[in-house]
Design a protein around this motif. Sequence first.
Motif, PDB file in Angstrom:
ATOM      1  N   LYS A  57       0.886  -1.149  -0.101  1.00 53.11           N
ATOM      2  CA  LYS A  57      -0.191  -0.055  -0.012  1.00 53.11           C
ATOM      3  C   LYS A  57       0.880   1.245  -0.076  1.00 53.11           C
ATOM      4  O   LYS A  57       1.820   1.474   0.792  1.00 53.11           O
ATOM      5  CB  LYS A  57      -0.950  -0.026   1.179  1.00 53.11           C
ATOM      6  CG  LYS A  57      -1.856   1.159   1.154  1.00 53.11           C
ATOM      7  CD  LYS A  57      -2.802   1.149   2.283  1.00 53.11           C
ATOM      8  CE  LYS A  57      -3.708   2.492   2.347  1.00 53.11           C
ATOM      9  NZ  LYS A  57      -4.656   2.560   0.965  1.00 53.11           N
ATOM     10  N   LEU A 102      -4.596   5.173   9.457  1.00 51.60           N
ATOM     11  CA  LEU A 102      -3.922   4.327   8.801  1.00 51.60           C
ATOM     12  C   LEU A 102      -2.804   3.799   9.739  1.00 51.60           C
ATOM     13  O   LEU A 102      -2.394   2.525   9.953  1.00 51.60           O
ATOM     14  CB  LEU A 102      -3.070   4.911   7.525  1.00 51.60           C
ATOM     15  CG  LEU A 102      -4.092   5.001   6.518  1.00 51.60           C
ATOM     16  CD1 LEU A 102      -3.362   6.070   5.447  1.00 51.60           C
ATOM     17  CD2 LEU A 102      -4.509   3.867   5.556  1.00 51.60           C
ATOM     18  N   LEU A 103      -2.296   4.599  10.632  1.00 53.21           N
ATOM     19  CA  LEU A 103      -1.441   4.110  11.454  1.00 53.21           C
ATOM     20  C   LEU A 103      -1.930   3.291  12.811  1.00 53.21           C
ATOM     21  O   LEU A 103      -1.332   2.431  13.349  1.00 53.21           O
ATOM     22  CB  LEU A 103      -0.559   5.412  12.247  1.00 53.21           C
ATOM     23  CG  LEU A 103       0.303   6.406  11.572  1.00 53.21           C
ATOM     24  CD1 LEU A 103       0.683   7.463  12.490  1.00 53.21           C
ATOM     25  CD2 LEU A 103       1.343   5.628  10.773  1.00 53.21           C
ATOM     26  N   TYR A 108      -1.692  -2.901   8.719  1.00 53.21           N
ATOM     27  CA  TYR A 108      -0.457  -2.339   8.309  1.00 53.21           C
ATOM     28  C   TYR A 108       0.661  -2.359   9.014  1.00 53.21           C
ATOM     29  O   TYR A 108       0.529  -2.051  10.103  1.00 53.21           O
ATOM     30  CB  TYR A 108      -0.658  -0.913   7.480  1.00 53.21           C
ATOM     31  CG  TYR A 108      -1.994  -0.799   6.588  1.00 53.21           C
ATOM     32  CD1 TYR A 108      -1.855  -1.551   5.231  1.00 53.21           C
ATOM     33  CD2 TYR A 108      -3.077  -0.208   6.667  1.00 53.21           C
ATOM     34  CE1 TYR A 108      -3.018  -1.393   4.318  1.00 53.21           C
ATOM     35  CE2 TYR A 108      -4.119  -0.007   5.857  1.00 53.21           C
ATOM     36  CZ  TYR A 108      -4.103  -0.807   4.639  1.00 53.21           C
ATOM     37  OH  TYR A 108      -5.066  -0.747   3.889  1.00 53.21           O
ATOM     38  N   HIS A 109       1.893  -2.250   8.252  1.00 53.11           N
ATOM     39  CA  HIS A 109       3.125  -2.056   8.840  1.00 53.11           C
ATOM     40  C   HIS A 109       3.360  -0.825   8.319  1.00 53.11           C
ATOM     41  O   HIS A 109       4.216  -0.906   7.188  1.00 53.11           O
ATOM     42  CB  HIS A 109       4.298  -3.155   8.863  1.00 53.11           C
ATOM     43  CG  HIS A 109       5.614  -2.719   9.333  1.00 53.11           C
ATOM     44  ND1 HIS A 109       5.816  -2.459  10.508  1.00 53.11           N
ATOM     45  CD2 HIS A 109       6.498  -2.507   8.658  1.00 53.11           C
ATOM     46  CE1 HIS A 109       6.943  -2.358  10.905  1.00 53.11           C
ATOM     47  NE2 HIS A 109       7.468  -2.099   9.686  1.00 53.11           N
ATOM     48  N   PRO A 110       3.638   0.613   9.073  1.00 57.39           N
ATOM     49  CA  PRO A 110       3.685   1.681   8.109  1.00 57.39           C
ATOM     50  C   PRO A 110       5.325   2.067   8.149  1.00 57.39           C
ATOM     51  O   PRO A 110       5.888   1.723   9.377  1.00 57.39           O
ATOM     52  CB  PRO A 110       3.251   2.752   9.149  1.00 57.39           C
ATOM     53  CG  PRO A 110       2.880   1.852  10.236  1.00 57.39           C
ATOM     54  CD  PRO A 110       2.968   0.649  10.099  1.00 57.39           C
ATOM     55  N   LEU A 137       3.000  -0.751   4.332  1.00 58.12           N
ATOM     56  CA  LEU A 137       2.258   0.699   3.937  1.00 58.12           C
ATOM     57  C   LEU A 137       3.505   1.777   3.685  1.00 58.12           C
ATOM     58  O   LEU A 137       4.203   1.726   5.085  1.00 58.12           O
ATOM     59  CB  LEU A 137       1.491   1.088   5.066  1.00 58.12           C
ATOM     60  CG  LEU A 137       0.679   2.326   4.589  1.00 58.12           C
ATOM     61  CD1 LEU A 137      -0.835   2.467   5.621  1.00 58.12           C
ATOM     62  CD2 LEU A 137       1.283   3.605   4.970  1.00 58.12           C
ATOM     63  N   PHE A 139       4.505   5.435   3.069  1.00 57.31           N
ATOM     64  CA  PHE A 139       4.419   6.857   2.814  1.00 57.31           C
ATOM     65  C   PHE A 139       5.305   7.320   2.026  1.00 57.31           C
ATOM     66  O   PHE A 139       6.684   7.333   2.136  1.00 57.31           O
ATOM     67  CB  PHE A 139       4.181   7.747   4.366  1.00 57.31           C
ATOM     68  CG  PHE A 139       3.060   7.246   5.182  1.00 57.31           C
ATOM     69  CD1 PHE A 139       1.800   7.526   4.785  1.00 57.31           C
ATOM     70  CD2 PHE A 139       3.112   6.585   6.341  1.00 57.31           C
ATOM     71  CE1 PHE A 139       0.795   7.243   5.771  1.00 57.31           C
ATOM     72  CE2 PHE A 139       2.301   5.932   7.026  1.00 57.31           C
ATOM     73  CZ  PHE A 139       0.940   6.581   6.861  1.00 57.31           C
ATOM     74  N   LEU A 161       8.322   7.165  12.430  1.00 57.22           N
ATOM     75  CA  LEU A 161       8.157   5.858  11.676  1.00 57.22           C
ATOM     76  C   LEU A 161       9.607   5.364  11.066  1.00 57.22           C
ATOM     77  O   LEU A 161      10.639   5.784  10.759  1.00 57.22           O
ATOM     78  CB  LEU A 161       7.328   6.155  10.557  1.00 57.22           C
ATOM     79  CG  LEU A 161       5.952   6.495  10.944  1.00 57.22           C
ATOM     80  CD1 LEU A 161       4.948   6.816   9.398  1.00 57.22           C
ATOM     81  CD2 LEU A 161       5.239   5.303  11.680  1.00 57.22           C
TER      82      LEU A 161
END
Length: 242
Positions: A57, A102-103, A108-110, A137, A139, A161
């Motif tokens: 993602k 999202l976090l 997910y693993h951001p 995920l 960013f 992050l």
Amino acid sequence: MSWGSGKGRICHEKASCEDHGSLEKPLKTESRNCLRCFRPKEHCYCSMIQAVDTGIKFVILMHPWEAYKQRTGTGRLTSLSLTDSEIIIDKTFDQNRRFRELLDSQQYHPMVLYPGKDASTAGAYDFKASLQGKKLLVFLIDATWVMARKMMYRSPVLQNLPRLSFDQSYISRFHIKTQPAEYCLSTIESTYYLIKELQACGIGFKDTSIEGLMQVFDELNRFQMECRNQRFSENAQKKGSP
């Protein structure tokens, strides 16, 4: 720096998430532009774009200037090319509702693609221990380098992050723009090279072809170079006129 498929999302500051088909009102798009890729209708890229699923993602954190003023930005084209992607438009993100959703998601693993001494390459990061069944995920910050640094500085949660960087060095093919440094890449190039390095490490769908990203990027370059050369030619003719 460093939108999506028809099912993607674009999230505006102090606004709800919207489908790509409803951009005209929030972005005040002129009718002569395609409301999906934002290019002039006579040079729309939508027919070239075949969105692919990479198994990762991607969320593009886009500065408002990039969203509303930048005509040669590649963030929209990047997201249109990836099925599981979305754009969040804001200047800071720690208090952004969609960013926080999202976090907080257990799906997910951001991580954030951003250079620094603490950044890991795809080959060096322990994805097996970190993912644990979750989807990666990433960013991506879509802004000028000056704006990107401000966005990171003003968003401590984003700062903290886990960071990804490139294993190899790449030179931008964005001929119509002068990059601040040789290693600086456009958003679509950054995404392309990152996916390639992640696929090489077995992350995402390794057999998914992402060459379409660079094909539409090359077409953007070609068209903008053509427009620039035409302007130069017209200006030269005007100066030479009596």
